[in-house]
Motif scaffolding. Sequence first.
Motif, short mmCIF file in Angstrom:
data_model
loop_
_atom_site.label_atom_id
_atom_site.label_comp_id
_atom_site.label_asym_id
_atom_site.label_seq_id
_atom_site.Cartn_x
_atom_site.Cartn_y
_atom_site.Cartn_z
N ASP A 15 0.83 -1.21 0.00
CA ASP A 15 0.00 0.00 0.00
C ASP A 15 0.87 1.26 0.00
O ASP A 15 0.59 2.22 -0.72
N TRP A 16 1.92 1.25 0.83
CA TRP A 16 2.82 2.41 0.89
C TRP A 16 3.44 2.66 -0.48
O TRP A 16 3.47 3.78 -0.97
N ALA A 19 0.90 3.93 -3.18
CA ALA A 19 0.52 5.33 -2.99
C ALA A 19 1.56 6.29 -3.56
O ALA A 19 1.28 7.47 -3.76
N ARG A 20 2.75 5.77 -3.85
CA ARG A 20 3.85 6.58 -4.39
C ARG A 20 4.26 6.13 -5.79
O ARG A 20 5.35 6.45 -6.25
N ASP A 86 2.59 9.39 7.16
CA ASP A 86 1.88 10.16 6.14
C ASP A 86 1.40 11.49 6.73
O ASP A 86 0.92 11.55 7.85
N ARG A 91 3.15 13.16 -0.07
CA ARG A 91 3.50 11.74 -0.22
C ARG A 91 5.01 11.65 -0.29
O ARG A 91 5.59 11.67 -1.37
N ASP A 93 8.57 9.91 -0.28
CA ASP A 93 9.02 8.57 -0.64
C ASP A 93 10.27 8.16 0.13
O ASP A 93 10.91 7.16 -0.20
#
Length: 103
Positions: A15-16, A19-20, A86, A91, A93
Amino acid sequence: MANTKTLVDHDAIRDWAAARAGQPALSQPALGMGQAEPVLCFAFGQHAYLDTDEGADQIGGLEIIEWDDWFRIFDERQLALVVEEDVPGRREDFHELVRRPQQ
């Protein structure tokens, strides 16, 4: 530095990365650096979404691999992923792979 959190759960890591716009990858160590094993990493941005149906993708020295392969190495090496918490509207990285704490 912002607050960080440590991830070991496979779904949380996927998921992390998603999202990026990140995909699982390997980076080959430089010759003569004394490290023979490939390094786990992520490919971010447009390079993460190139078609890899024709085989391994070598983008900027990175080989995009399947999540199952990435997590196999991640677990074998007993690694954890440290990321920034977050923050709404951002966002980051930033990430670092570290050894899991002994329990």
